[in-house]
Write a protein that holds these residues in place. Structure first.
Motif, PDB file in Angstrom:
ATOM      1  N   THR A  33       7.257  24.562 -53.756  1.00 29.19           N
ATOM      2  CA  THR A  33       7.485  23.503 -54.741  1.00 29.19           C
ATOM      3  C   THR A  33       8.676  23.836 -55.630  1.00 29.19           C
ATOM      4  O   THR A  33       9.538  22.988 -55.870  1.00 29.19           O
ATOM      5  CB  THR A  33       6.229  23.287 -55.595  1.00 29.19           C
ATOM      6  N   SER A  34       8.742  25.072 -56.111  1.00 29.35           N
ATOM      7  CA  SER A  34       9.851  25.482 -56.978  1.00 29.35           C
ATOM      8  C   SER A  34      11.190  25.370 -56.269  1.00 29.35           C
ATOM      9  O   SER A  34      12.165  24.863 -56.834  1.00 29.35           O
ATOM     10  CB  SER A  34       9.639  26.920 -57.457  1.00 29.35           C
ATOM     11  N   LEU A  35      11.244  25.849 -55.041  1.00 30.23           N
ATOM     12  CA  LEU A  35      12.498  25.774 -54.293  1.00 30.23           C
ATOM     13  C   LEU A  35      12.869  24.328 -53.978  1.00 30.23           C
ATOM     14  O   LEU A  35      14.048  23.957 -54.015  1.00 30.23           O
ATOM     15  CB  LEU A  35      12.390  26.604 -53.016  1.00 30.23           C
ATOM     16  N   ALA A  36      11.887  23.488 -53.676  1.00 33.08           N
ATOM     17  CA  ALA A  36      12.168  22.074 -53.416  1.00 33.08           C
ATOM     18  C   ALA A  36      12.721  21.397 -54.663  1.00 33.08           C
ATOM     19  O   ALA A  36      13.649  20.579 -54.578  1.00 33.08           O
ATOM     20  CB  ALA A  36      10.909  21.367 -52.927  1.00 33.08           C
ATOM     21  N   VAL A  37      12.170  21.725 -55.818  1.00 30.93           N
ATOM     22  CA  VAL A  37      12.683  21.150 -57.073  1.00 30.93           C
ATOM     23  C   VAL A  37      14.121  21.607 -57.310  1.00 30.93           C
ATOM     24  O   VAL A  37      14.977  20.798 -57.695  1.00 30.93           O
ATOM     25  CB  VAL A  37      11.768  21.530 -58.263  1.00 30.93           C
ATOM     26  N   VAL A  38      14.400  22.875 -57.052  1.00 28.24           N
ATOM     27  CA  VAL A  38      15.767  23.384 -57.214  1.00 28.24           C
ATOM     28  C   VAL A  38      16.724  22.633 -56.285  1.00 28.24           C
ATOM     29  O   VAL A  38      17.800  22.197 -56.710  1.00 28.24           O
ATOM     30  CB  VAL A  38      15.819  24.907 -56.951  1.00 28.24           C
ATOM     31  N   TYR A  39      16.329  22.450 -55.028  1.00 28.82           N
ATOM     32  CA  TYR A  39      17.190  21.717 -54.092  1.00 28.82           C
ATOM     33  C   TYR A  39      17.349  20.252 -54.497  1.00 28.82           C
ATOM     34  O   TYR A  39      18.413  19.664 -54.310  1.00 28.82           O
ATOM     35  CB  TYR A  39      16.672  21.828 -52.661  1.00 28.82           C
ATOM     36  N   GLY A  79      20.867  18.717 -55.295  1.00 32.02           N
ATOM     37  CA  GLY A  79      21.272  17.526 -54.555  1.00 32.02           C
ATOM     38  C   GLY A  79      21.642  16.380 -55.468  1.00 32.02           C
ATOM     39  O   GLY A  79      22.601  15.642 -55.215  1.00 32.02           O
ATOM     40  N   ARG A  80      20.914  16.231 -56.555  1.00 32.35           N
ATOM     41  CA  ARG A  80      21.211  15.165 -57.509  1.00 32.35           C
ATOM     42  C   ARG A  80      22.543  15.426 -58.209  1.00 32.35           C
ATOM     43  O   ARG A  80      23.328  14.512 -58.420  1.00 32.35           O
ATOM     44  CB  ARG A  80      20.092  15.043 -58.530  1.00 32.35           C
ATOM     45  N   LYS A  81      22.805  16.667 -58.568  1.00 34.95           N
ATOM     46  CA  LYS A  81      24.031  17.006 -59.301  1.00 34.95           C
ATOM     47  C   LYS A  81      25.268  16.964 -58.404  1.00 34.95           C
ATOM     48  O   LYS A  81      26.305  16.439 -58.800  1.00 34.95           O
ATOM     49  CB  LYS A  81      23.919  18.405 -59.923  1.00 34.95           C
ATOM     50  N   LEU A  82      25.170  17.521 -57.199  1.00 36.32           N
ATOM     51  CA  LEU A  82      26.346  17.651 -56.342  1.00 36.32           C
ATOM     52  C   LEU A  82      26.596  16.446 -55.446  1.00 36.32           C
ATOM     53  O   LEU A  82      27.744  16.071 -55.219  1.00 36.32           O
ATOM     54  CB  LEU A  82      26.224  18.907 -55.471  1.00 36.32           C
TER      55      LEU A  82
END
Length: 80
Positions: free
Chosen positions: A21-27, A31-34
């Motif tokens: 879950t943590s890694l998915a949130v980071v991605y 993804g939203r920023k880049l």
């Protein structure tokens, strides 16, 4: 003192779920920023949102497996 098996199973399941879950949130944030990737509203999914969310979760799971493979993180918190 040895932990009973259900406790070990619960703790390890929680550990793996929290990592994914943590890694998915980071991605998702990256993804939203880049790339302006928006995984959409989970309450009203459409096909493209489901594909995007699947990609984010898959990236998190692959990262977790790589971190375990290269011994950066332990495979389980409590050994069975």
């Amino acid at each position: 003192m040895a932990q009973p098996y259900p406790t070990k199973d619960f703790v390890n399941t929680f550990y793996h779920s929290a990592l994914t879950t943590s890694l998915a949130v980071v991605y998702a944030v990256i993804g939203r920023k880049l790339m302006k990737l928006d995984v959409g509203d989970p309450g009203r999914p459409n096909f493209s949102d489901v594909i995007k969310l699947t990609m984010v979760i898959t990236a998190g799971e692959l990262t977790k497996k790589g971190l375990i493979k290269y011994k950066i993180i332990p495979p389980d918190i409590l050994n069975k």
